[in-house]
Design a protein around this motif. Structure first.
Motif, PDB file in Angstrom:
ATOM      1  N   SER A  37      -2.348  15.008 -16.385  1.00 23.26           N
ATOM      2  CA  SER A  37      -0.915  14.930 -16.084  1.00 23.26           C
ATOM      3  C   SER A  37      -0.662  15.657 -14.779  1.00 23.26           C
ATOM      4  O   SER A  37      -1.233  16.721 -14.538  1.00 23.26           O
ATOM      5  N   LEU A  38       0.189  15.094 -13.937  1.00 27.26           N
ATOM      6  CA  LEU A  38       0.651  15.820 -12.752  1.00 27.26           C
ATOM      7  C   LEU A  38       1.844  15.120 -12.129  1.00 27.26           C
ATOM      8  O   LEU A  38       2.106  13.951 -12.407  1.00 27.26           O
ATOM      9  N   ASP A  39       2.556  15.863 -11.298  1.00 24.84           N
ATOM     10  CA  ASP A  39       3.697  15.341 -10.550  1.00 24.84           C
ATOM     11  C   ASP A  39       3.416  15.468  -9.067  1.00 24.84           C
ATOM     12  O   ASP A  39       2.755  16.408  -8.643  1.00 24.84           O
ATOM     13  N   LEU A  40       3.948  14.540  -8.294  1.00 23.14           N
ATOM     14  CA  LEU A  40       3.844  14.634  -6.838  1.00 23.14           C
ATOM     15  C   LEU A  40       5.233  14.386  -6.255  1.00 23.14           C
ATOM     16  O   LEU A  40       5.862  13.373  -6.555  1.00 23.14           O
ATOM     17  N   ALA A  41       5.706  15.335  -5.435  1.00 21.74           N
ATOM     18  CA  ALA A  41       7.035  15.214  -4.841  1.00 21.74           C
ATOM     19  C   ALA A  41       7.017  14.209  -3.695  1.00 21.74           C
ATOM     20  O   ALA A  41       5.978  13.959  -3.088  1.00 21.74           O
ATOM     21  N   GLU A  42       8.172  13.641  -3.383  1.00 26.59           N
ATOM     22  CA  GLU A  42       8.314  12.793  -2.191  1.00 26.59           C
ATOM     23  C   GLU A  42       7.805  13.533  -0.979  1.00 26.59           C
ATOM     24  O   GLU A  42       8.153  14.695  -0.767  1.00 26.59           O
ATOM     25  N   GLY A  43       6.991  12.877  -0.205  1.00 31.13           N
ATOM     26  CA  GLY A  43       6.476  13.499   1.017  1.00 31.13           C
ATOM     27  C   GLY A  43       5.335  14.467   0.796  1.00 31.13           C
ATOM     28  O   GLY A  43       4.777  14.974   1.756  1.00 31.13           O
ATOM     29  N   GLY A  44       4.989  14.727  -0.456  1.00 27.88           N
ATOM     30  CA  GLY A  44       3.916  15.686  -0.748  1.00 27.88           C
ATOM     31  C   GLY A  44       2.540  15.051  -0.611  1.00 27.88           C
ATOM     32  O   GLY A  44       2.403  13.828  -0.643  1.00 27.88           O
ATOM     33  N   ILE A  45       1.553  15.893  -0.431  1.00 27.18           N
ATOM     34  CA  ILE A  45       0.169  15.390  -0.387  1.00 27.18           C
ATOM     35  C   ILE A  45      -0.690  16.232  -1.318  1.00 27.18           C
ATOM     36  O   ILE A  45      -0.750  17.451  -1.190  1.00 27.18           O
ATOM     37  N   LEU A  46      -1.270  15.539  -2.282  1.00 31.48           N
ATOM     38  CA  LEU A  46      -2.039  16.197  -3.332  1.00 31.48           C
ATOM     39  C   LEU A  46      -3.490  15.744  -3.252  1.00 31.48           C
ATOM     40  O   LEU A  46      -3.763  14.576  -3.050  1.00 31.48           O
ATOM     41  N   ALA A  47      -4.407  16.685  -3.375  1.00 29.70           N
ATOM     42  CA  ALA A  47      -5.825  16.342  -3.396  1.00 29.70           C
ATOM     43  C   ALA A  47      -6.360  16.444  -4.810  1.00 29.70           C
ATOM     44  O   ALA A  47      -6.053  17.400  -5.521  1.00 29.70           O
ATOM     45  N   MET A 212      -8.440  21.591   1.498  1.00 26.76           N
ATOM     46  CA  MET A 212      -7.654  22.712   2.040  1.00 26.76           C
ATOM     47  C   MET A 212      -6.875  22.283   3.290  1.00 26.76           C
ATOM     48  O   MET A 212      -5.735  22.672   3.480  1.00 26.76           O
ATOM     49  N   ILE A 213      -7.517  21.478   4.155  1.00 26.32           N
ATOM     50  CA  ILE A 213      -6.877  21.055   5.408  1.00 26.32           C
ATOM     51  C   ILE A 213      -5.720  20.104   5.122  1.00 26.32           C
ATOM     52  O   ILE A 213      -4.657  20.193   5.718  1.00 26.32           O
ATOM     53  N   LEU A 214      -5.952  19.176   4.185  1.00 32.37           N
ATOM     54  CA  LEU A 214      -5.015  18.066   4.046  1.00 32.37           C
ATOM     55  C   LEU A 214      -3.884  18.300   3.049  1.00 32.37           C
ATOM     56  O   LEU A 214      -2.773  17.833   3.255  1.00 32.37           O
ATOM     57  N   ALA A 215      -4.181  18.978   1.973  1.00 31.32           N
ATOM     58  CA  ALA A 215      -3.254  18.905   0.846  1.00 31.32           C
ATOM     59  C   ALA A 215      -2.270  20.065   0.824  1.00 31.32           C
ATOM     60  O   ALA A 215      -2.558  21.148   1.342  1.00 31.32           O
ATOM     61  N   ASP A 216      -1.089  19.847   0.259  1.00 33.97           N
ATOM     62  CA  ASP A 216      -0.245  21.006  -0.017  1.00 33.97           C
ATOM     63  C   ASP A 216      -0.381  21.478  -1.466  1.00 33.97           C
ATOM     64  O   ASP A 216       0.034  22.573  -1.799  1.00 33.97           O
ATOM     65  N   ARG A 217      -1.008  20.641  -2.298  1.00 33.23           N
ATOM     66  CA  ARG A 217      -1.449  21.113  -3.610  1.00 33.23           C
ATOM     67  C   ARG A 217      -2.795  20.483  -3.926  1.00 33.23           C
ATOM     68  O   ARG A 217      -3.032  19.336  -3.559  1.00 33.23           O
ATOM     69  N   ILE A 218      -3.622  21.226  -4.626  1.00 34.92           N
ATOM     70  CA  ILE A 218      -4.965  20.747  -4.953  1.00 34.92           C
ATOM     71  C   ILE A 218      -5.148  20.812  -6.465  1.00 34.92           C
ATOM     72  O   ILE A 218      -4.894  21.847  -7.078  1.00 34.92           O
ATOM     73  N   ALA A 219      -5.572  19.671  -7.036  1.00 35.51           N
ATOM     74  CA  ALA A 219      -5.928  19.652  -8.453  1.00 35.51           C
ATOM     75  C   ALA A 219      -7.446  19.625  -8.538  1.00 35.51           C
ATOM     76  O   ALA A 219      -8.077  18.679  -8.081  1.00 35.51           O
TER      77      ALA A 219
END
Ligand SMILES: Nc1ncnc2c1ncn2[C@@H]1O[C@H](COP(=O)(O)OP(=O)(O)O)[C@@H](O)[C@H]1O
Ligand SMILES: [Mg+2]
Length: 367
Positions: A37-47, A212-219
């Motif tokens: 389960s996870l959420d991603l905000a508009e404009g966010g980038i998750l790895a 680390m470079i790309l994401a604003d949150r990492i799973a």
């Protein structure tokens, strides 16, 4: 496509773009994804970060619609898309292999998804050339994929994805085929493009630096589950489990004891204003503590700290990495800035180690 967002809007105040709830997927007897389960905000980038075979691609394919979950749901901008065909999802995927059609020109490749979606020819032309301009390939539209470098092929695949003006961009190890220098340049380019488009993005990678470079949150994914979901700096400083600490390259996982919110390492109790991260109230006794080599201070014996003896020193260039043996026999890796003109500390020298309790993480007890 999502309207461009003001860059100053904090991610946590933005609306949710993607929500995945309790996704499960098995292949025969093997469970590839065990309730994610996870959420991603508009404009966010998750790895989605993890070792090979942990289930990253399977999660991405369920979001894109190329794999059907056994259970759980996928919602994009409030719409349940769990069972929708891929081309009806407003999500665009860039495949690990790029999957360009060799018999089509770059422009035809980029326009392919638009043709599938029955976008009229004139509109198609505009969008194709807009996308090529965004990835700086407008000079290459008439070439064939075999006439492009690896980086240009990668940008073609990216242009093909953004030409459909998706609400969600999905990238599976997008730089895996590129050499190191080009990869770093492309990572920075992708991040700028993603930010300027304000496009919610999920990227799959096994490379912690890339995440680390790309994401604003990492799973961090381990064996089909998310083991930790944190911003990059938090993940780097405070991995919560042994697996995450090892995967993130933390040099030390030390034996320690916890009592009344304070840690004892190598026989010395560390003074702390507040309990270290992970020291949940009421937890006492033996524990494991993660700490990076660069976060430990190293001074001459006699200064306050945990007493140890230099066992080995390796020059890393700008820093020297020491193995320091504590009174209880355990070995701590400590890296020290190399001062010009000062020789590497000799083997056998007594030293004192300073642990800042804020840079320690008490790991979750093994289940
Ligand atoms: N189509 C498939 N059929 C059978 N097993 C699969 C299939 N796709 C993936 N798997 C298995 O599921 C697990 C997760 O794979 P995958 O999602 O590709 O991992 P990752 O992308 O993290 O390397 C692996 O054990 C893999 O062998
Ligand atoms: Mg994969």
């Amino acid at each position: 496509m999502t309207d461009q967002l003001a860059p100053e809007t904090p991610v946590q105040e933005r609306a949710t773009a993607l929500r995945i709830s309790d996704l499960v997927k098995s292949y025969g007897d093997a469970i590839a994804v065990r309730g994610v389960s996870l959420d991603l905000a508009e404009g966010g980038i998750l790895a989605l970060l993890g070792p090979s075979g942990c289930g990253k691609t399977t999660i991405l394919r369920m979001i894109a619609g190329f794999a059907e979950p056994d259970s759980g749901s996928v919602t994009l901008n409030g719409r349940d898309i769990t069972r929708l065909a891929p081309e009806k999802r407003n999500a665009a995927m860039v495949f690990q292999s790029y999957a360009l059609f060799p018999h089509m020109t770059v422009a035809e490749n980029v326009g392919y998804g638009l043709k599938l979606r029955k976008v009229p020819r004139a509109e198609r032309e505009t969008r194709v050339w807009d996308a090529l301009r965004l990835v700086r390939l407008e000079q290459f539209g008439k070439r064939y994929p075999s006439e492009l470098s690896g980086g240009q092929q990668q940008r073609t695949a990216l242009a093909r994805a953004i030409a459909t003006r998706p609400d969600l961009l999905l990238l599976d190890e997008p730089f895996g085929a590129l050499d190191q220098n080009l990869r770093e340049a492309m990572q920075i380019e992708l991040r700028k493009l993603q930010e300027s488009l304000g496009l919610a993005t999920v990227i799959v990678t096994h490379d912690q630096q890339e995440a680390m470079i790309l994401a604003d949150r990492i799973a961090v994914v381990h064996d089909g589950r998310i083991e930790q979901l944190s911003p990059p700096a938090e993940l780097y400083d405070h991995p919560r489990t042994r697996f995450v600490a090892e995967f993130m390259g933390v040099e030390n996982i030390l034996d320690a004891a916890l009592s009344e919110g304070a840690l004892t390492i190598g026989g010395t109790r560390l003074a702390a204003e507040e309990p270290p991260v992970g020291a949940v109230p009421g937890r006492t006794g033996a524990c494991s503590v993660a700490v990076r080599a660069e976060a430990i201070g190293l001074t001459a014996a006699g200064t306050p700290g945990v007493l140890g003896r230099i066992g080995y020193g390796t020059n890393l260039g700008g820093r020297v990495l020491y193995e320091v043996t504590l009174a209880d026999g355990q070995v701590v890796r400590v890296s020290e800035q190399r001062a010009a003109g000062r020789p590497t500390r000799p083997v056998g020298e007594e030293v004192s180690l300073q642990f800042d309790p804020r840079s320690l993480t008490v790991l979750e007890a093994a289940a």
